[in-house]
Write a protein that holds these residues in place. Structure first.
Motif, mmCIF file in Angstrom:
data_model
loop_
_atom_site.group_PDB
_atom_site.id
_atom_site.type_symbol
_atom_site.label_atom_id
_atom_site.label_comp_id
_atom_site.label_asym_id
_atom_site.label_seq_id
_atom_site.Cartn_x
_atom_site.Cartn_y
_atom_site.Cartn_z
ATOM 1 N N ILE A 1 0.828 -1.216 0.000
ATOM 2 C CA ILE A 1 0.000 0.000 0.000
ATOM 3 C C ILE A 1 0.860 1.262 0.000
ATOM 4 O O ILE A 1 0.437 2.307 -0.483
ATOM 5 N N GLN A 2 2.086 1.154 0.500
ATOM 6 C CA GLN A 2 2.954 2.326 0.544
ATOM 7 C C GLN A 2 3.308 2.823 -0.853
ATOM 8 O O GLN A 2 3.608 3.996 -1.031
ATOM 9 N N LEU A 3 3.258 1.964 -1.856
ATOM 10 C CA LEU A 3 3.555 2.388 -3.225
ATOM 11 C C LEU A 3 2.540 3.400 -3.729
ATOM 12 O O LEU A 3 2.839 4.207 -4.605
ATOM 13 N N VAL B 1 5.109 8.813 2.989
ATOM 14 C CA VAL B 1 5.425 7.724 3.910
ATOM 15 C C VAL B 1 6.512 8.247 4.844
ATOM 16 O O VAL B 1 7.570 8.698 4.396
ATOM 17 N N ILE B 2 6.234 8.221 6.149
ATOM 18 C CA ILE B 2 7.169 8.727 7.148
ATOM 19 C C ILE B 2 7.512 7.590 8.098
ATOM 20 O O ILE B 2 6.616 6.966 8.678
ATOM 21 N N SER B 3 8.796 7.317 8.252
ATOM 22 C CA SER B 3 9.248 6.300 9.194
ATOM 23 C C SER B 3 9.933 6.987 10.365
ATOM 24 O O SER B 3 10.694 7.935 10.185
ATOM 25 N N LYS C 1 0.332 8.327 4.438
ATOM 26 C CA LYS C 1 -0.696 9.347 4.227
ATOM 27 C C LYS C 1 -1.128 9.395 2.766
ATOM 28 O O LYS C 1 -0.290 9.290 1.865
ATOM 29 N N PHE C 2 -2.433 9.555 2.571
ATOM 30 C CA PHE C 2 -2.995 9.680 1.229
ATOM 31 C C PHE C 2 -3.686 11.021 1.110
ATOM 32 O O PHE C 2 -4.396 11.437 2.019
#
Length: 87
Positions: free
Chosen positions: A4-6, A11-13, A82-83
């Motif tokens: 889903i991250q694609l 994307v925050i780690s 986040k989207f």
């Protein structure tokens, strides 16, 4: 299963460490450590705890209670996806 991250806009780690400090009166407090180093060692954590024992900082509401050690240190990793739904 797909990643889903694609499809995410952002994307925050991050990671958070938690050091449980123990006091002479048997109480404890958890100190947060934001983004601890990946190569952090137990020896470095123990050296920090020794510094706390020597300097006796005020931790939370524990004025006058002596730091005697620490019981554990844990690291929690977090990925925030986040989207942008406004499209």
């Amino acid at each position: 299963m797909f990643d889903i991250q694609l499809f995410a806009d952002t994307v925050i780690s991050s990671s958070t460490g938690s050091l449980v400090v123990e006091f002479y009166d048997g109480d404890n407090r958890t100190l947060p450590v934001d983004n601890p180093r990946d190569d952090l060692t137990a020896a470095e954590i123990n050296a920090f705890v020794e510094t706390l024992k020597i300097n006796q900082p005020i931790i939370g509401d524990k004025t006058g209670a002596s730091v005697v050690g620490a019981s554990k240190f844990t690291i929690t990793d977090k990925v925030e996806v986040k989207f942008d739904l406004s499209e």
